[in-house]
Every structure is written in structure tokens, then in C-alpha cells.
Design an enzyme around this catalytic site. Structure first.
Site, short mmCIF file in Angstrom:
data_model
loop_
_atom_site.label_atom_id
_atom_site.label_comp_id
_atom_site.label_asym_id
_atom_site.label_seq_id
_atom_site.Cartn_x
_atom_site.Cartn_y
_atom_site.Cartn_z
N ASP A 139 -31.80 2.05 47.06
CA ASP A 139 -32.90 1.49 46.00
C ASP A 139 -34.21 1.30 46.58
OD1 ASP A 139 -30.77 0.91 44.09
OD2 ASP A 139 -30.29 -0.67 45.15
N TYR A 214 -29.53 9.98 40.38
CA TYR A 214 -30.71 9.54 40.74
C TYR A 214 -31.65 10.63 41.02
CZ TYR A 214 -34.56 6.63 42.67
OH TYR A 214 -35.76 6.03 42.73
C1 LIG Z 1 -30.89 4.38 43.39
S1 LIG Z 1 -29.05 4.26 43.49
C2 LIG Z 1 -28.56 5.92 44.12
C3 LIG Z 1 -27.09 6.11 43.65
C4 LIG Z 1 -26.87 7.51 44.36
N1 LIG Z 1 -26.76 7.65 45.56
C5 LIG Z 1 -27.67 8.48 43.56
O1 LIG Z 1 -28.30 9.28 44.47
O2 LIG Z 1 -27.45 8.77 42.48
C6 LIG Z 1 -28.60 3.00 44.96
C7 LIG Z 1 -27.15 2.69 45.14
O3 LIG Z 1 -27.32 2.02 46.20
C8 LIG Z 1 -26.20 0.95 45.81
N2 LIG Z 1 -26.38 -0.04 46.99
C9 LIG Z 1 -27.39 -1.02 47.09
N3 LIG Z 1 -27.19 -1.59 48.06
C10 LIG Z 1 -26.12 -1.39 48.78
C11 LIG Z 1 -25.29 -2.06 49.62
N4 LIG Z 1 -25.42 -3.10 50.56
N5 LIG Z 1 -24.13 -1.27 50.02
C12 LIG Z 1 -23.92 -0.28 49.12
N6 LIG Z 1 -24.33 0.25 48.17
C13 LIG Z 1 -25.59 -0.43 47.87
C14 LIG Z 1 -26.72 0.45 44.39
O4 LIG Z 1 -25.67 -0.35 43.85
C15 LIG Z 1 -27.03 1.58 43.82
O5 LIG Z 1 -25.68 2.26 43.16
#
Ligand SMILES: C[S@@+](CC[C@H](N)C(=O)[O-])C[C@H]1O[C@@H](n2cnc3c(N)ncnc32)[C@H](O)[C@@H]1O
Length: 234
Positions: A139, A214
Site C-alpha cells: 500500500d 495492482y
Molecule cells: C496495493 S495492494 C497490492 C496487492 C498485490 N500484491 C498486487 O500487486 O496486486 C497491497 C496489499 O497489501 C495488503 N496489506 C497491507 N498491509 C498488510 C499487512 N500488514 N500484512 C499483510 N498484507 C498487508 C493489503 O490488504 C493489500 O491487499
């Protein structure tokens, strides 16, 4: 003796999106428990007993993907690397349901899912147990006052570094220039070296890459991916 309690941790992302389809609820009900890496929820493991990765993956090298989103990269890596066990952490339940549907279609078995915050999972990963880790489009938290929520902060990187073997590889992908800056500052501080030797090393994706949901969105919106590769020093 003091009773262990849950440390206070804020999670700022989304846990739920639109209503789950009936099929997705079925996958969550029928498949998720069997794919759990162990008792990683706070209620059943307040003592933070480390996971038995030998029992989980039979001694295979263990990889970790943090925030797998819809799970396309996780399943792709599991399919391409049957001699590895991969644990994915993702608190967004719609993403977990998407991954479960992909696992059914692909028939892969070398996967485990922690449907929650990676910090809770890292609490129970044995020291020096992870051979490779992926942090793909974490994120972005673009506002300056939110930068401390980013994954590339000591709160997340120190437990990650502890869990990784010396020499293990960490891959970080991001489309946000300021996230590149913070990653290049913070990740080496946590005990990793950046392996880039020439621009192609961060401009071109890894040879075994599959573009994530993403990344597709970032490309449609004209942003430029960066692929950063680090090695755990030790
Ligand atoms: C911008 S999205 C990208 C998702 C995927 N990696 C992609 O490239 O399509 C970031 C992801 O990180 C997850 N995330 C955020 N903080 C996290 C944490 N502390 N532990 C695990 N996942 C987390 C969010 O829920 C989200 O699905």
C-alpha cells in the site's frame, strides 16, 4: 507469571470489500482452515509458539509473500516451484477468497495462507527460516503524514529480517517513486543489501514474474514499475 496479551497494532488497510459471492464463501468455509499454516491467531497462540515449518512443508525451502492481493503471483510461484513451500499473508478477505478460487483451479498444494496481518505471522516464524520474500506493490500511503504506515518501516522490516535466512532474497515492487526512496533507505538499514548493478535491474521485471492486478492498474494509469532486489546480509 504475567499472562501474555495481544500487543496493540493498528491496521489501516481494508479487511472487507464488496459482498462475497456464494462460491467465494464456499471456498472460505471449505478450504481455508486446511491451508492455515498453524495456530497464528492470538486467541489460540498467545504464547507465540513458533510454527513448525518442517511439519508444514516437509523440509522444503520456505518463501513468504506479504499482501498477496488477488493471489495471482502466489499461485504462479507455487506452480513454478513445486519444491518450495510458500506462505501468503493477506488480511483483505475478498483477496483471500480470490486466491482460494485460483488454488482450486491450479490444483497447487505447496501453499499456506495466513488470512491476516503479516506482523502476526512474523511473530511466529522461526528465526532464519525464510529463503525468499516478496513484497509486491505494498500500500503506497502517498501522504507524508502516512509514510510511517508503509510496510518499509522498522516495525515491519525488523521482524522480516529476523525471519529471513542469511543470503535470502527479498523482492520489492512498487510504482511510487517516493516508495522507492523510502525502500532504498530503510531496507538496507534493516540488514539487507540492494543487488542492482545497472538500471535494467530495477526497470525490468524478474525472469519469473507475472504481472499482478495492482501492477496492471498502475500501468493503465501511466505509472512506472520498479523492481528492487535485496539480499539479507549475514
Ligand atoms: C496495493 S495492494 C497490492 C496487492 C498485490 N500484491 C498486487 O500487486 O496486486 C497491497 C496489499 O497489501 C495488503 N496489506 C497491507 N498491509 C498488510 C499487512 N500488514 N500484512 C499483510 N498484507 C498487508 C493489503 O490488504 C493489500 O491487499
Amino acid at each position: 507469571m504475567s499472562t501474555p496479551t495481544r500487543p496493540h497494532r493498528n491496521f489501516y488497510g481494508r479487511l472487507k470489500g464488496k459482498a462475497l459471492k456464494k462460491s467465494q464463501k464456499t471456498y472460505l468455509d471449505e478450504d481455508l482452515a486446511a491451508l492455515s499454516p498453524g495456530p497464528v491467531d492470538w486467541e489460540s497462540n498467545l504464547e507465540r509458539v513458533p510454527l513448525d515449518l518442517q511439519a508444514l512443508f516437509g523440509g522444503k525451502p520456505v518463501w513468504l509473500e506479504v499482501g498477496f492481493g488477488g493471489g495471482e503471483h502466489l499461485v504462479h510461484q507455487a506452480q513454478g516451484n513445486p519444491d518450495v513451500g510458500i506462505i501468503g499473508a493477506e488480511p483483505y478477505i475478498n483477496g483471500v477468497a480470490m486466491l482460494l478460487s485460483k488454488i482450486r483451479r491450479a490444483g497447487v498444494e505447496n501453499l499456506a495462507i495466513h488470512p491476516g496481518d503479516a506482523r502476526d505471522l512474523m511473530d511466529v516464524l522461526p528465526a532464519q527460516s525464510i529463503d525468499r520474500a516478496f513484497l509486491l506493490y505494498p500500500d503506497p500511503w502517498p501522504k507524508k503524514r502516512h509514510h510511517r504506515r508503509r510496510f518499509v518501516t522498522p516495525e515491519h522490516l525488523e521482524p522480516l529480517a529476523r525471519a529471513m535466512k542469511p543470503g535470502a532474497i527479498l523482492r520489492v515492487a512498487t510504482d511510487i517513486p517516493d516508495y522507492v526512496r523510502q525502500t532504498l533507505e530503510e531496507v538496507p538499514r534493516a540488514g539487507f543489501e540492494w543487488l542492482a548493478e545497472r538500471p535494467a535491474d530495477w526497470r525490468e521485471p524478474w525472469g519469473d514474474w507475472i504481472s499482478t492486478r495492482y501492477e496492471q492498474k498502475a500501468l493503465r494509469e501511466g505509472r512506472v514499475p520498479h523492481y528492487l532486489t535485496f539480499r539479507r546480509v549475514g
